[in-house]
Design a protein around this motif. Structure first.
Motif, PDB file in Angstrom:
ATOM      1  N   VAL A   1      -2.094  32.359  49.032  1.00 23.63           N
ATOM      2  CA  VAL A   1      -1.899  31.010  49.561  1.00 23.63           C
ATOM      3  C   VAL A   1      -2.884  30.040  48.929  1.00 23.63           C
ATOM      4  O   VAL A   1      -3.031  28.914  49.378  1.00 23.63           O
ATOM      5  CB  VAL A   1      -2.066  30.982  51.099  1.00 23.63           C
ATOM      6  CG1 VAL A   1      -1.017  31.840  51.764  1.00 23.63           C
ATOM      7  CG2 VAL A   1      -3.457  31.424  51.500  1.00 23.63           C
TER       8      VAL A   1
ATOM      9  N   ARG B   1      -5.359  20.766  47.877  1.00 25.10           N
ATOM     10  CA  ARG B   1      -6.189  19.829  48.636  1.00 25.10           C
ATOM     11  C   ARG B   1      -7.539  19.620  47.991  1.00 25.10           C
ATOM     12  O   ARG B   1      -8.078  18.510  48.000  1.00 25.10           O
ATOM     13  CB  ARG B   1      -6.375  20.357  50.062  1.00 25.10           C
ATOM     14  CG  ARG B   1      -7.183  19.462  50.967  1.00 25.10           C
ATOM     15  CD  ARG B   1      -6.521  18.103  51.215  1.00 25.10           C
ATOM     16  NE  ARG B   1      -5.301  18.209  51.979  1.00 25.10           N
ATOM     17  CZ  ARG B   1      -5.231  18.270  53.307  1.00 25.10           C
ATOM     18  NH1 ARG B   1      -6.337  18.266  54.022  1.00 25.10           N
ATOM     19  NH2 ARG B   1      -4.078  18.350  53.910  1.00 25.10           N
ATOM     20  N   LEU B   2      -8.114  20.687  47.446  1.00 27.88           N
ATOM     21  CA  LEU B   2      -9.491  20.580  46.954  1.00 27.88           C
ATOM     22  C   LEU B   2      -9.581  20.369  45.464  1.00 27.88           C
ATOM     23  O   LEU B   2     -10.670  20.181  44.944  1.00 27.88           O
ATOM     24  CB  LEU B   2     -10.264  21.862  47.314  1.00 27.88           C
ATOM     25  CG  LEU B   2     -10.456  22.097  48.799  1.00 27.88           C
ATOM     26  CD1 LEU B   2     -11.243  23.370  49.037  1.00 27.88           C
ATOM     27  CD2 LEU B   2     -11.185  20.924  49.444  1.00 27.88           C
TER      28      LEU B   2
ATOM     29  N   THR C   1     -13.476  22.552  38.658  1.00 20.46           N
ATOM     30  CA  THR C   1     -14.053  21.723  37.601  1.00 20.46           C
ATOM     31  C   THR C   1     -14.289  22.592  36.384  1.00 20.46           C
ATOM     32  O   THR C   1     -14.146  23.811  36.432  1.00 20.46           O
ATOM     33  CB  THR C   1     -15.376  21.114  38.059  1.00 20.46           C
ATOM     34  OG1 THR C   1     -16.254  22.197  38.413  1.00 20.46           O
ATOM     35  CG2 THR C   1     -15.160  20.239  39.266  1.00 20.46           C
ATOM     36  N   ALA C   2     -14.667  21.964  35.319  1.00 21.70           N
ATOM     37  CA  ALA C   2     -14.887  22.703  34.078  1.00 21.70           C
ATOM     38  C   ALA C   2     -15.970  23.742  34.255  1.00 21.70           C
ATOM     39  O   ALA C   2     -17.001  23.479  34.854  1.00 21.70           O
ATOM     40  CB  ALA C   2     -15.295  21.713  32.990  1.00 21.70           C
TER      41      ALA C   2
ATOM     42  N   ASP D   1      -3.122  14.005  58.991  1.00 26.13           N
ATOM     43  CA  ASP D   1      -1.789  14.326  58.462  1.00 26.13           C
ATOM     44  C   ASP D   1      -0.818  13.265  58.937  1.00 26.13           C
ATOM     45  O   ASP D   1      -0.541  13.145  60.133  1.00 26.13           O
ATOM     46  CB  ASP D   1      -1.382  15.718  58.963  1.00 26.13           C
ATOM     47  CG  ASP D   1       0.033  16.061  58.568  1.00 26.13           C
ATOM     48  OD1 ASP D   1       0.580  17.005  59.166  1.00 26.13           O
ATOM     49  OD2 ASP D   1       0.593  15.392  57.689  1.00 26.13           O
TER      50      ASP D   1
ATOM     51  N   GLY E   1     -15.899  26.366  36.040  1.00 26.09           N
ATOM     52  CA  GLY E   1     -15.908  27.140  37.281  1.00 26.09           C
ATOM     53  C   GLY E   1     -15.011  26.489  38.289  1.00 26.09           C
ATOM     54  O   GLY E   1     -14.385  25.472  38.037  1.00 26.09           O
ATOM     55  N   GLY E   2     -14.939  27.032  39.394  1.00 25.67           N
ATOM     56  CA  GLY E   2     -14.098  26.413  40.408  1.00 25.67           C
ATOM     57  C   GLY E   2     -13.991  27.301  41.607  1.00 25.67           C
ATOM     58  O   GLY E   2     -14.705  28.286  41.759  1.00 25.67           O
ATOM     59  N   LEU E   3     -13.087  26.923  42.456  1.00 24.24           N
ATOM     60  CA  LEU E   3     -12.883  27.712  43.648  1.00 24.24           C
ATOM     61  C   LEU E   3     -12.288  29.057  43.271  1.00 24.24           C
ATOM     62  O   LEU E   3     -11.480  29.149  42.363  1.00 24.24           O
ATOM     63  CB  LEU E   3     -11.918  26.990  44.585  1.00 24.24           C
ATOM     64  CG  LEU E   3     -12.389  25.628  45.069  1.00 24.24           C
ATOM     65  CD1 LEU E   3     -11.283  24.941  45.819  1.00 24.24           C
ATOM     66  CD2 LEU E   3     -13.611  25.767  45.954  1.00 24.24           C
ATOM     67  N   CYS E   4     -12.693  30.050  43.985  1.00 26.35           N
ATOM     68  CA  CYS E   4     -12.091  31.346  43.732  1.00 26.35           C
ATOM     69  C   CYS E   4     -11.296  31.759  44.958  1.00 26.35           C
ATOM     70  O   CYS E   4     -11.689  31.478  46.081  1.00 26.35           O
ATOM     71  CB  CYS E   4     -13.173  32.366  43.400  1.00 26.35           C
ATOM     72  SG  CYS E   4     -14.548  32.373  44.537  1.00 26.35           S
ATOM     73  N   ASP E   5     -10.240  32.413  44.727  1.00 24.15           N
ATOM     74  CA  ASP E   5      -9.434  32.896  45.826  1.00 24.15           C
ATOM     75  C   ASP E   5     -10.184  34.025  46.509  1.00 24.15           C
ATOM     76  O   ASP E   5     -10.562  34.998  45.894  1.00 24.15           O
ATOM     77  CB  ASP E   5      -8.095  33.392  45.265  1.00 24.15           C
ATOM     78  CG  ASP E   5      -7.138  33.748  46.384  1.00 24.15           C
ATOM     79  OD1 ASP E   5      -6.071  34.271  46.078  1.00 24.15           O
ATOM     80  OD2 ASP E   5      -7.465  33.506  47.553  1.00 24.15           O
TER      81      ASP E   5
ATOM     82  N   ALA F   1       2.232  16.998  54.006  1.00 21.79           N
ATOM     83  CA  ALA F   1       1.221  17.491  54.965  1.00 21.79           C
ATOM     84  C   ALA F   1       0.157  18.314  54.269  1.00 21.79           C
ATOM     85  O   ALA F   1      -0.997  18.360  54.703  1.00 21.79           O
ATOM     86  CB  ALA F   1       1.898  18.338  56.043  1.00 21.79           C
ATOM     87  N   ALA F   2       0.551  18.950  53.151  1.00 17.31           N
ATOM     88  CA  ALA F   2      -0.422  19.772  52.408  1.00 17.31           C
ATOM     89  C   ALA F   2      -1.341  18.933  51.532  1.00 17.31           C
ATOM     90  O   ALA F   2      -2.238  19.452  50.900  1.00 17.31           O
ATOM     91  CB  ALA F   2       0.315  20.796  51.541  1.00 17.31           C
TER      92      ALA F   2
ATOM     93  N   PRO G   1      -1.196  22.813  56.674  1.00 12.20           N
ATOM     94  CA  PRO G   1      -1.049  23.760  55.557  1.00 12.20           C
ATOM     95  C   PRO G   1      -2.375  24.119  54.897  1.00 12.20           C
ATOM     96  O   PRO G   1      -2.607  25.278  54.552  1.00 12.20           O
ATOM     97  CB  PRO G   1      -0.140  23.006  54.586  1.00 12.20           C
ATOM     98  CG  PRO G   1       0.619  22.039  55.421  1.00 12.20           C
ATOM     99  CD  PRO G   1      -0.304  21.643  56.519  1.00 12.20           C
TER     100      PRO G   1
ATOM    101  N   ARG H   1      -2.209  26.206  48.052  1.00 12.67           N
ATOM    102  CA  ARG H   1      -2.382  25.132  49.036  1.00 12.67           C
ATOM    103  C   ARG H   1      -3.839  24.682  49.076  1.00 12.67           C
ATOM    104  O   ARG H   1      -4.126  23.495  49.266  1.00 12.67           O
ATOM    105  CB  ARG H   1      -1.975  25.618  50.416  1.00 12.67           C
ATOM    106  CG  ARG H   1      -0.493  25.581  50.679  1.00 12.67           C
ATOM    107  CD  ARG H   1      -0.240  25.890  52.138  1.00 12.67           C
ATOM    108  NE  ARG H   1       0.248  27.236  52.348  1.00 12.67           N
ATOM    109  CZ  ARG H   1       0.160  27.896  53.496  1.00 12.67           C
ATOM    110  NH1 ARG H   1      -0.444  27.346  54.531  1.00 12.67           N
ATOM    111  NH2 ARG H   1       0.653  29.106  53.616  1.00 12.67           N
ATOM    112  N   VAL H   2      -4.751  25.638  48.931  1.00 11.45           N
ATOM    113  CA  VAL H   2      -6.180  25.290  48.925  1.00 11.45           C
ATOM    114  C   VAL H   2      -6.491  24.451  47.697  1.00 11.45           C
ATOM    115  O   VAL H   2      -7.138  23.407  47.778  1.00 11.45           O
ATOM    116  CB  VAL H   2      -7.037  26.573  48.949  1.00 11.45           C
ATOM    117  CG1 VAL H   2      -8.509  26.228  48.840  1.00 11.45           C
ATOM    118  CG2 VAL H   2      -6.764  27.379  50.199  1.00 11.45           C
TER     119      VAL H   2
ATOM    120  N   SER I   1     -13.092  33.690  48.028  1.00 11.19           N
ATOM    121  CA  SER I   1     -14.408  33.098  48.277  1.00 11.19           C
ATOM    122  C   SER I   1     -15.606  33.954  47.927  1.00 11.19           C
ATOM    123  O   SER I   1     -16.663  33.426  47.659  1.00 11.19           O
ATOM    124  CB  SER I   1     -14.563  32.650  49.721  1.00 11.19           C
ATOM    125  OG  SER I   1     -14.918  33.738  50.542  1.00 11.19           O
TER     126      SER I   1
END
Lengths: 170, 700
Positions: A96, A103-104, A108-109, B601, A111-115, A38-39, B620, A99-100, A117
């Motif tokens: 958490v 999915r995402l 990328t090289a 899902d 840089g990237g998502l930061c916890d 599901a994740a 999730p 989990r982000v 935001s």
């Protein structure tokens, strides 16, 4: 035993719903596997490895008694964070963001998502500016102006009288 | 000495403009006074003269600004001006760090993300020298829109990762509305940036425009703000297309005139502008005005006040009329336009409490006053019509006295028809010459002429737009007069989000909005005809629009009519015929099939038909994303108990049992979302009794 959620203890007022399926209920690994699907984790091999990792984590944290979904999710989050977002692994409360990242993608090289935001907040206040009205320098006149206040009903009466004057007098 | 000369020249220009306005107003007032004084002044006539002078000064100001702008463009003075003022010197310098900030409030997340994406892609194509970051600053109160914003942001974040950092912040409390939203950004992250570019939810700006703005700020350290006039684009309804055409054709001379006259004392329109962050933070904190709403409380139209505060602190505010690449979407219908006007009317009237504030520059006071006048003029116009009607009725009841006591000679009536006709012609010229200026400039610029459909179709567009404005202007006058009366009666407005798509006006909406206008027009027409038929015929151009307001409002809202006219080349603009790249990019993004915000899902049978709130509880990823973006807020014990009560209600009756505010409260608490998530999985797939940890291998 009170379960520990990711952010706060699970209130024991909310027991799990009774299920009529005593026979054939999925084992713990299946629960983990289901959650990971599901994740967004579609790779079966990766899922199996993570499931084992989560089960190991649960065993290490287990203090006996029933395993709740809150504990399962917490274990999954710990494993995902360790694998995908190591810098978030030390955060308190635990993150958490695994989990982000699952999915995402884990960025990328360069840089990237930061916890979280946004960059860390600074705290510099913007002070309200003075928009007080210009007042005449002469104290007497200024005082008179300050005292001169016309209430709303008086304004309405004045407006009506003005209109009457315009309409009737001619 | 050169600096003194540079300071004197704008001042001279302003004095010259003032002289032109005063002289033309005085001349008109003298002519009207001569007509009215034929048989002595009555109080009514004095009232008419007063209102006429105020309104004539108002329309004359716009006229002279457009005339000056026309001359500026015609004589190429714009190119001369480009060597001075807030222009980039061309020398590459160190480029500052810039934040693109987009405050949003219950907007369509898909459109917001598309617009921001088009802007950022265009920015990357222009290879900016400095660093740009983007901030989505959300004040959204609708739970599902809030979650959709987060999901849209997550896509943007991933798309631009490593190139432009895109951040999302949701404010739990909408303090001080948009100005408070921006202030929160400044207080939290403003020190990281040299500049910020404020965008509206429907704003799109090209990369070239953004990089040029930064270059100009770098090159002119005394400039605090540069406003780029946003061009209305992309709407298809007849009403919106006529507005877009008018802005495209008539806008350039007016903007050129404004820039020529105002120079470094221009104004800020709230978006599509670059601001130097440090002086903005130091000087533009907005207070609450004393008193109750609608005049007291939070400052609604913050932009004019912020510009005035920057000027008070000595920073320059420029209008970059020479820059393109700045776009916005106008309201699609007359009623949406009026709704927006209602908000702006209250915001501008509130400036009555600011215009006399200490220390403001005279031109800042003029900007604030002109903002007030832009709405007050409607009430003055209505008052002028009423007084004129009364005067016409009075005159129809008064017989001319040929013999006055004590005078042997007869008192012949004097005809002032010539003067009256001349005054009317001059007034019409003042109102319509600016449109002709725009058209003439268009004729002289081949590229623009072709982009507007050619000389003939553009001319036809000017005529049609003029006819439409004759019909619609009185309707807007009645709307705005009603707004002013309701504001003076103490009724405040809630700042609702604007209609951003081409929704047509239904008959029911049209009747609900316009029946008072129709009644007023029919009654006024009836009285006028009964009292003075000649006056009635003079009044018909003003009465026609309101009398037909219901079908007009509906007809002008239709997108199919707008599209048909576009196919015929009417109301064509360059943004339709030779679309700028950034707009084409936006349309391409919007045309792409919408990927689901949350992939389906397969483990759950309940994923179809669920709301985003329900998905935030169960899914999730959505749950984790939302909690990642939440800011930790300590909760009191009573608040914690209340939230636990809401959780219990979800368990018993499902998410649909909660109100919007209750869902929002739960969404705002990370602990509650974690609890709900675990409970949702518990309910769906209870953990088997006796299940313990230990590797068992995956099944299923």
């Amino acid at each position: 035993m009170e379960a520990k959620l990711i952010d706060a203890p699970l209130d024991p007022c909310f027991p799990p719903r009774p299920s009529s399926l005593d026979a054939g209920r999925p084992p713990l690994a299946t629960c983990i596997d289901r959650y990971l699907r599901a994740a967004g984790l579609t790779d079966a091999a990766r899922r199996a490895a993570l499931t084992d990792s989560c089960l190991t984590d649960l065993t290490a944290k287990q203090r006996g008694g029933e395993t709740s979904w809150a504990e399962i999710i917490a274990a999954i989050d710990r494993c995902l964070v360790r694998q995908l977002v190591p810098e978030a692994a030390q955060r308190v409360p635990p993150s958490v963001s695994g989990r982000v990242a699952l999915r995402l993608g884990d960025g990328t090289a360069g840089g990237g998502l930061c916890d979280g935001s946004t960059p860390p907040r600074q705290h510099f206040a913007m002070h309200p500016q003075d928009l007080s009205l210009w007042r005449p320098r002469d104290v007497a006149a200024g005082g008179l102006l300050k005292r001169l206040q016309i209430g709303r009903p008086a304004q309405g009466i004045a407006a009506c009288l003005l209109w009457l004057a315009v309409v009737v007098i001619p | 000495m050169a600096r003194n000369a540079a300071a004197v020249t704008p001042r001279l220009r302003r004095w010259f403009l003032l002289l032109l306005v005063l002289a033309s107003t005085a001349a008109a007032v003298i002519v009207l006074g001569t007509i009215l004084a034929a048989e002595g002044f009555s109080l009514l006539e004095l009232g008419i003269l007063f209102l006429f002078s105020a309104l004539f000064a108002w329309i004359t100001t716009s006229f002279w600004i457009s005339t000056i702008g026309f001359a500026v463009r015609l004589l190429g003075l714009r190119r001369q001006r480009s060597a001075t003022g807030a222009q980039a010197t061309g020398a590459p310098g160190t480029s500052g760090t810039t934040a693109l900030v987009m405050p949003i409030y219950n907007e369509d997340p898909t459109r917001v993300a598309a617009g921001l994406r088009a802007t950022l892609e265009s920015l990357l194509d222009s290879r900016p020298a400095g660093r740009f970051d983007a901030y989505l600053l959300s004040d959204t109160t609708d739970p599902d829109i809030w979650l959709a914003e987060e999901l849209a942001w997550s896509r943007l974040n991933r798309e631009f990762a490593g190139r432009i950092d895109v951040y999302y912040r949701h404010r739990p409390r909408n303090l001080a509305r948009k100005s408070g939203n921006i202030a929160d950004f400044c207080e939290s992250w403003g020190q990281r940036y040299d500049y910020m570019v404020v965008l509206d939810a429907d704003s799109v700006m090209s990369g070239d425009c953004l990089t040029e703005l930064v270059a100009r700020m770098d090159a002119n350290p005394r400039v605090g703000l540069i406003q780029v006039p946003p061009l209305p684009v992309l709407r298809e309804s007849l009403f919106a297309r006529s507005q877009q055409f008018a802005s495209s054709v008539y806008g350039p001379p007016f903007a050129a005139g404004l820039a020529y006259w105002l120079e470094g004392e221009s104004n800020y329109w709230g978006h599509n502008a670059i601001i130097r962050v440090a002086p903005f933070m130091e000087h533009c904190g907005l207070p609450e005005l004393p008193g109750r709403e609608p005049f007291g409380g939070e400052i609604l139209s913050h932009d004019f006040v912020e510009a005035a505060l920057l000027r008070r602190a000595g920073w320059e505010v420029w209008l970059a009329d020479d820059l393109g690449g700045s776009f916005e979407e106008p309201p699609p219908t007359l009623i949406d336009h009026a709704k927006r006007d209602r908000r702006w009317c209250q915001g501008n009237l509130q400036h009555l409490g600011v215009v006399a504030a200490r220390g403001l520059r005279p031109l800042s006071r003029l900007h604030l006053g002109m903002g007030v006048m832009s709405y007050l003029s409607s009430l003055l116009w209505l008052a002028l019509l009423v007084l004129s009607g009364l005067e016409a009725w009075r005159q129809s009841r008064t017989d001319h006295s040929y013999f006055i006591e004590g005078n042997l000679f007869p008192n012949w009536p004097v005809s002032y028809a010539f003067e009256a006709t001349t005054l009317l012609a001059i007034t019409l010229a003042i109102l319509y010459l600016p449109k002709i200026y725009g058209y003439l400039i268009l004729l002289g610029e081949r590229r623009r002429r072709v982009a507007h459909g050619g000389a003939l179709k553009a001319g036809l567009g000017v005529v049609l737009e003029s006819l439409m404005s004759i019909l619609l202007a009185p309707i807007l006058m009645l709307f705005q007069s009603g707004f002013i009366v309701s504001i003076l009666a103490g009724r405040s407005v809630r700042w609702a989000s604007q209609q951003r798509d081409d929704g047509e006006t239904s008959w029911r909406e049209a009747v609900a909005a316009h029946w008072p206008h129709t009644v007023v027009a029919l009654l006024a027409g009836g009285f006028a005809y009964a009292a003075n038929p000649v006056f009635f015929w003079w009044l018909t151009p003003v009465l026609a629009g309101p009398a037909l307001s219901i079908p007009l409002s509906r007809f002008t809202s239709r997108a199919d009519v707008g599209r048909r006219l576009r196919a015929w080349g009417i109301f064509l603009t360059p943004c339709e015929s030779a679309r700028p790249e950034v707009l084409q990019r936006l349309l391409d993004i919007q045309a792409q099939p919408a990927a689901p915000l949350v992939p389906p899902d397969t483990t759950s049978q309940a994923s179809s038909g669920t709301t985003l709130f329900e998905q935030a509880i169960r899914d999730p990823f959505v749950n984790a994303l939302h909690r990642t973006l939440l800011e930790r807020q300590p909760r009191s014990k009573s608040e914690r108990l209340r939230l636990d009560g809401l959780i219990a209600r979800v368990q018993e009756a499902g998410a649909a049992a909660l109100s919007r505010e209750e869902k929002r409260d739960l969404l705002g608490d990370a602990t509650s979302m974690a609890t709900l998530h675990a409970l949702a999985w518990q309910a769906e797939a209870p953990v088997p009794a006796g299940a313990t940890g230990g590797p068992q291998g995956a099944t299923g």
